[in-house]
Design an enzyme around this catalytic site. Structure first.
Site, PDB file in Angstrom:
ATOM      1  N   GLY A  12      46.530  36.960  -2.271  1.00 57.66           N
ATOM      2  CA  GLY A  12      47.222  35.991  -2.783  1.00 57.66           C
ATOM      3  C   GLY A  12      46.711  34.947  -3.883  1.00 57.66           C
ATOM      4  O   GLY A  12      45.880  35.566  -4.767  1.00 57.66           O
ATOM      5  N   VAL A  56      38.700  27.551   8.305  1.00 59.35           N
ATOM      6  CA  VAL A  56      38.909  26.089   7.901  1.00 59.35           C
ATOM      7  C   VAL A  56      39.266  25.240   9.163  1.00 59.35           C
ATOM      8  O   VAL A  56      39.131  24.055   9.099  1.00 59.35           O
ATOM      9  CB  VAL A  56      39.862  25.555   6.876  1.00 59.35           C
ATOM     10  CG1 VAL A  56      39.365  26.476   5.455  1.00 59.35           C
ATOM     11  CG2 VAL A  56      41.356  26.255   7.108  1.00 59.35           C
ATOM     12  N   TYR A 148      56.469  22.823   7.965  1.00 62.47           N
ATOM     13  CA  TYR A 148      55.511  23.452   6.721  1.00 62.47           C
ATOM     14  C   TYR A 148      55.737  22.188   5.639  1.00 62.47           C
ATOM     15  O   TYR A 148      54.685  22.065   4.834  1.00 62.47           O
ATOM     16  CB  TYR A 148      56.097  24.737   6.545  1.00 62.47           C
ATOM     17  CG  TYR A 148      55.452  25.287   5.015  1.00 62.47           C
ATOM     18  CD1 TYR A 148      54.154  25.631   5.093  1.00 62.47           C
ATOM     19  CD2 TYR A 148      56.142  25.185   3.896  1.00 62.47           C
ATOM     20  CE1 TYR A 148      53.491  26.110   3.986  1.00 62.47           C
ATOM     21  CE2 TYR A 148      55.549  25.675   2.674  1.00 62.47           C
ATOM     22  CZ  TYR A 148      54.075  25.954   2.673  1.00 62.47           C
ATOM     23  OH  TYR A 148      53.532  26.383   1.625  1.00 62.47           O
TER      24      TYR A 148
HETATM   25  P1  NDP Z   1      48.420  34.213   1.363  1.00 62.99           P
HETATM   26  O1  NDP Z   1      48.797  34.396   3.034  1.00 62.99           O
HETATM   27  O2  NDP Z   1      48.432  35.445   0.614  1.00 62.99           O
HETATM   28  O3  NDP Z   1      47.306  33.666   1.430  1.00 62.99           O
HETATM   29  C1  NDP Z   1      46.850  32.523   2.333  1.00 62.99           C
HETATM   30  C2  NDP Z   1      45.401  32.532   2.518  1.00 62.99           C
HETATM   31  O4  NDP Z   1      44.945  31.356   3.414  1.00 62.99           O
HETATM   32  C3  NDP Z   1      44.611  33.866   2.863  1.00 62.99           C
HETATM   33  O5  NDP Z   1      43.534  34.203   2.101  1.00 62.99           O
HETATM   34  C4  NDP Z   1      44.329  33.322   4.226  1.00 62.99           C
HETATM   35  O6  NDP Z   1      42.949  34.217   4.506  1.00 62.99           O
HETATM   36  C5  NDP Z   1      43.741  31.947   4.164  1.00 62.99           C
HETATM   37  N1  NDP Z   1      43.921  31.274   5.535  1.00 62.99           N
HETATM   38  C6  NDP Z   1      44.978  31.185   6.318  1.00 62.99           C
HETATM   39  N2  NDP Z   1      44.666  30.567   7.559  1.00 62.99           N
HETATM   40  C7  NDP Z   1      43.159  30.179   7.139  1.00 62.99           C
HETATM   41  C8  NDP Z   1      42.072  29.767   7.987  1.00 62.99           C
HETATM   42  N3  NDP Z   1      42.272  29.082   9.191  1.00 62.99           N
HETATM   43  N4  NDP Z   1      40.778  29.645   7.681  1.00 62.99           N
HETATM   44  C9  NDP Z   1      40.646  30.044   6.448  1.00 62.99           C
HETATM   45  N5  NDP Z   1      41.522  30.555   5.509  1.00 62.99           N
HETATM   46  C10 NDP Z   1      42.912  30.809   5.868  1.00 62.99           C
HETATM   47  O7  NDP Z   1      49.458  33.262   0.767  1.00 62.99           O
HETATM   48  P2  NDP Z   1      49.557  32.649  -0.575  1.00 62.99           P
HETATM   49  O8  NDP Z   1      48.216  32.869  -1.615  1.00 62.99           O
HETATM   50  O9  NDP Z   1      50.787  32.503  -1.048  1.00 62.99           O
HETATM   51  O10 NDP Z   1      49.100  30.918   0.055  1.00 62.99           O
HETATM   52  C11 NDP Z   1      48.186  30.172  -0.611  1.00 62.99           C
HETATM   53  C12 NDP Z   1      48.600  28.821  -0.594  1.00 62.99           C
HETATM   54  O11 NDP Z   1      49.539  28.530  -1.561  1.00 62.99           O
HETATM   55  C13 NDP Z   1      48.988  28.145   0.936  1.00 62.99           C
HETATM   56  O12 NDP Z   1      48.363  26.969   1.105  1.00 62.99           O
HETATM   57  C14 NDP Z   1      50.453  28.034   0.922  1.00 62.99           C
HETATM   58  O13 NDP Z   1      51.001  27.562   1.537  1.00 62.99           O
HETATM   59  C15 NDP Z   1      50.521  27.572  -0.832  1.00 62.99           C
HETATM   60  N6  NDP Z   1      51.989  27.973  -1.152  1.00 62.99           N
HETATM   61  C16 NDP Z   1      52.468  29.220  -1.457  1.00 62.99           C
HETATM   62  C17 NDP Z   1      53.480  29.560  -2.032  1.00 62.99           C
HETATM   63  C18 NDP Z   1      54.347  30.853  -2.191  1.00 62.99           C
HETATM   64  O14 NDP Z   1      55.386  30.974  -2.420  1.00 62.99           O
HETATM   65  N7  NDP Z   1      53.324  32.127  -2.064  1.00 62.99           N
HETATM   66  C19 NDP Z   1      54.488  28.544  -2.746  1.00 62.99           C
HETATM   67  C20 NDP Z   1      53.766  27.255  -2.574  1.00 62.99           C
HETATM   68  C21 NDP Z   1      52.340  27.145  -1.890  1.00 62.99           C
HETATM   69  P3  NDP Z   1      42.616  34.789   5.941  1.00 62.99           P
HETATM   70  O15 NDP Z   1      43.781  35.244   6.647  1.00 62.99           O
HETATM   71  O16 NDP Z   1      41.744  36.150   5.598  1.00 62.99           O
HETATM   72  O17 NDP Z   1      41.640  33.539   6.491  1.00 62.99           O
HETATM   73  C1  8X3 Z   2      56.157  27.861  -0.525  1.00 68.29           C
HETATM   74  C2  8X3 Z   2      57.247  27.660  -1.080  1.00 68.29           C
HETATM   75  O1  8X3 Z   2      59.641  27.515  -0.722  1.00 68.29           O
HETATM   76  O2  8X3 Z   2      58.742  28.928   0.742  1.00 68.29           O
HETATM   77  O3  8X3 Z   2      55.315  26.670  -0.262  1.00 68.29           O
HETATM   78  O4  8X3 Z   2      58.501  26.694   0.909  1.00 68.29           O
HETATM   79  S1  8X3 Z   2      58.457  27.607   0.050  1.00 68.29           S
END
Ligand code: NDP
Ligand code: 8X3
Length: 249
Positions: A12, A56, A148
């Site tokens: 992502g 993390v 969330y």
């Molecule tokens: P993904 O699920 O594709 O990416 C999430 C990443 O977080 C992965 O690389 C995963 O890696 C990592 N991760 C999860 N838990 C842990 C942990 N305990 N330690 C280290 N790494 C961790 O989702 P996105 O790229 O969409 O999300 C990235 C961020 O953006 C998040 O904070 C999400 O809440 C936020 N976000 C996403 C939106 C969306 O619509 N997609 C919109 C707004 C915000 P691994 O599992 O290998 O550890």
């Molecule tokens: C991710 C966007 O709208 O699914 O943070 O909460 S939403």
């Protein structure tokens, strides 16, 4: 060239930011739990990427993080607190407590521990950038968003409060708050691996892409040191907030 540490670089936004920052000429410390993904990123992007397994939520590992890095990689110019997740979309009274605990442990506790581990060296150098990945869910409520959204509201306010502590120093803090972004594993994770349900979230729309987030982060990093973007809220044009929900009896 800056050294940029990204949490959650295995998919992502994190992976897209790694690609973008390397293209911008920076060095990336790419972290996450899935080491095979990080190794793949390093193979793809070459020596500008240092893969490092990091959960993390493991506070002791996060606290020891800098000593685990090769000495020439210990100066972190930019910290991207991106690792995070949403789990479930059921109403609060049906939600799994374990899901709530995991979101709090990752999105809040993980993010603050990372910040506490890296911030002192930025203060000592009077230089640095922290980009936190919040969400529109931290600003606008929606059914099933409960914890969330609560964690992302924390990220927003923590970012602003960091700015209060850092006022007068050349250390910048930004909360990027995206709406719907496709092309990541976010919804697969939210729905516990139900790919069909995850795909439905993006059916018939053009959401933002991880590359859009990477573009925004790249711009923030490139700005002059005196210029802080406090919060940046972004949505695809298919999405908007409102109206208020009114249930009539
Ligand atoms: P993904 O699920 O594709 O990416 C999430 C990443 O977080 C992965 O690389 C995963 O890696 C990592 N991760 C999860 N838990 C842990 C942990 N305990 N330690 C280290 N790494 C961790 O989702 P996105 O790229 O969409 O999300 C990235 C961020 O953006 C998040 O904070 C999400 O809440 C936020 N976000 C996403 C939106 C969306 O619509 N997609 C919109 C707004 C915000 P691994 O599992 O290998 O550890
Ligand atoms: C991710 C966007 O709208 O699914 O943070 O909460 S939403």
């Amino acid at each position: 060239m800056k050294t940029i540490l990204i949490t959650g670089a295995t998919s992502g936004f994190g992976a897209a930011m790694a690609r973008r920052f390397v293209a911008d000429g920076h060095r990336v410390i790419a972290t996450g739990r899935r080491l095979d993904r990080l190794a793949g990123l390093a193979r793809e992007l070459g020596p500008a990427v240092l893969p490092m397994q990091l959960d993390v939520t493991h506070s002791a590992t996060v606290a020891a993080l800098l000593e685990m890095l090769p000495p020439d990689c210990r100066q972190i110019d930019v910290l991207i607190n991106n690792a995070g997740l949403a789990l479930g979309l059921s109403p609060a009274w049906e939600a799994e407590l374990d899901d709530w605990d995991k979101m709090i442990a990752t999105n809040i506790r993980g993010l603050i521990h990372m910040t506490r581990a890296i911030l002192p060296q930025m203060v000592a150098r009077n230089d640095g950038v922290i980009i936190n990945i919040g969400s529109v869910a931290g600003e606008y409520p929606y059914p099933g968003g409960h914890v969330y959204g609560g964690t992302k509201a924390f990220v927003q306010q923590f970012s602003l409060n960091l700015r209060a502590d850092l006022a007068g120093r050349n250390i910048r803090v930004t909360d990027i708050e995206p709406g719907m972004v496709g092309g990541s594993e976010f919804s697969q994770v939210r729905f516990h691996g139900d790919d069909a349900r995850a795909a439905k979230v993006y059916e018939g729309i053009t959401p933002l892409s991880p590359e859009d987030i990477a573009e925004t982060a790249s711009w923030i990093i490139s700005l002059p040191r005196h210029m802080n973007i406090n919060r940046i809220e972004m949505m695809p044009t298919c999405q908007a907030a409102g109206p208020f929900a009114v249930k009539r009896g």
